[in-house]
Design a protein around this motif. Structure first.
Motif, PDB file in Angstrom:
ATOM      1  N   VAL A  66       9.058  16.202  92.552  1.00  0.00           N
ATOM      2  CA  VAL A  66       9.216  17.570  92.062  1.00  0.00           C
ATOM      3  C   VAL A  66      10.616  17.764  91.506  1.00  0.00           C
ATOM      4  O   VAL A  66      11.572  17.112  91.941  1.00  0.00           O
ATOM      5  CB  VAL A  66       8.925  18.602  93.167  1.00  0.00           C
ATOM      6  N   ALA A  67      10.726  18.667  90.548  1.00  0.00           N
ATOM      7  CA  ALA A  67      12.015  18.941  89.914  1.00  0.00           C
ATOM      8  C   ALA A  67      12.943  19.728  90.839  1.00  0.00           C
ATOM      9  O   ALA A  67      14.147  19.476  90.885  1.00  0.00           O
ATOM     10  CB  ALA A  67      11.793  19.706  88.612  1.00  0.00           C
ATOM     11  N   TRP A  79       0.500  20.361 105.419  1.00  0.00           N
ATOM     12  CA  TRP A  79       1.830  20.089 105.945  1.00  0.00           C
ATOM     13  C   TRP A  79       2.625  19.403 104.849  1.00  0.00           C
ATOM     14  O   TRP A  79       2.121  18.511 104.170  1.00  0.00           O
ATOM     15  CB  TRP A  79       1.753  19.166 107.160  1.00  0.00           C
ATOM     16  N   VAL A  80       3.875  19.812 104.682  1.00  0.00           N
ATOM     17  CA  VAL A  80       4.750  19.242 103.656  1.00  0.00           C
ATOM     18  C   VAL A  80       5.896  18.517 104.334  1.00  0.00           C
ATOM     19  O   VAL A  80       6.497  19.035 105.278  1.00  0.00           O
ATOM     20  CB  VAL A  80       5.303  20.349 102.730  1.00  0.00           C
ATOM     21  N   PHE A  81       6.183  17.326 103.835  1.00  0.00           N
ATOM     22  CA  PHE A  81       7.292  16.528 104.341  1.00  0.00           C
ATOM     23  C   PHE A  81       8.164  16.128 103.155  1.00  0.00           C
ATOM     24  O   PHE A  81       7.657  15.662 102.140  1.00  0.00           O
ATOM     25  CB  PHE A  81       6.780  15.253 105.034  1.00  0.00           C
ATOM     26  N   ARG A  82       9.451  16.282 103.312  1.00  0.00           N
ATOM     27  CA  ARG A  82      10.401  15.871 102.271  1.00  0.00           C
ATOM     28  C   ARG A  82      10.893  14.480 102.631  1.00  0.00           C
ATOM     29  O   ARG A  82      11.340  14.233 103.755  1.00  0.00           O
ATOM     30  CB  ARG A  82      11.558  16.853 102.230  1.00  0.00           C
ATOM     31  N   ASP A  83      10.817  13.586 101.677  1.00  0.00           N
ATOM     32  CA  ASP A  83      11.236  12.205 101.900  1.00  0.00           C
ATOM     33  C   ASP A  83      12.745  12.164 102.180  1.00  0.00           C
ATOM     34  O   ASP A  83      13.532  12.667 101.380  1.00  0.00           O
ATOM     35  CB  ASP A  83      10.898  11.379 100.659  1.00  0.00           C
ATOM     36  N   PRO A  84      13.171  11.584 103.294  1.00  0.00           N
ATOM     37  CA  PRO A  84      14.599  11.573 103.622  1.00  0.00           C
ATOM     38  C   PRO A  84      15.423  10.690 102.689  1.00  0.00           C
ATOM     39  O   PRO A  84      16.642  10.865 102.601  1.00  0.00           O
ATOM     40  CB  PRO A  84      14.641  11.030 105.059  1.00  0.00           C
ATOM     41  N   ASP A  85      14.784   9.778 101.980  1.00  0.00           N
ATOM     42  CA  ASP A  85      15.510   8.881 101.083  1.00  0.00           C
ATOM     43  C   ASP A  85      15.490   9.340  99.632  1.00  0.00           C
ATOM     44  O   ASP A  85      16.188   8.769  98.800  1.00  0.00           O
ATOM     45  CB  ASP A  85      14.919   7.461 101.171  1.00  0.00           C
ATOM     46  N   ASP A  86      14.683  10.337  99.312  1.00  0.00           N
ATOM     47  CA  ASP A  86      14.558  10.829  97.945  1.00  0.00           C
ATOM     48  C   ASP A  86      14.222  12.313  98.011  1.00  0.00           C
ATOM     49  O   ASP A  86      13.069  12.680  98.240  1.00  0.00           O
ATOM     50  CB  ASP A  86      13.455  10.054  97.208  1.00  0.00           C
TER      51      ASP A  86
END
Length: 90
Positions: free
Chosen positions: A8-9, A35-42
């Protein structure tokens, strides 16, 4: 359960739309939760897990309003649906 990965932008914009217009449209197509998870590496990569049947998910993708919602989400590139190979009890 369906797991997708998308870039996502703007994460904040994505979350605003995902939790408003997105949830309304998903419910319309039988989604029981997400459920939404944000990638810790990106920070631009988002993992979304849906409590959804494959048939209802396909109906959602075919909805003519989805491209406009995806644009508002700030989706960059294709959404990747992760294939499940096994399920285990808790």
């Amino acid at each position: 359960m369906i797991l997708t990965i998308v870039h996502v932008a703007d994460f904040d914009q994505f979350l605003r739309t995902f939790s408003t217009k997105g949830v309304e449209k998903r419910k319309e197509h039988g989604c029981e939760g997400s459920w939404v998870f944000r990638d810790p590496d990106d920070p631009g990569r988002v993992w979304a897990l849906f409590d959804w049947s494959a048939e209802d998910y396909e109906g959602f993708l075919a909805d003519p309003e989805i491209p406009a919602i995806a644009a508002e989400l700030g989706v960059q590139g294709p959404v990747v649906k992760v294939e499940s190979i096994a399920a285990y009890g808790s």
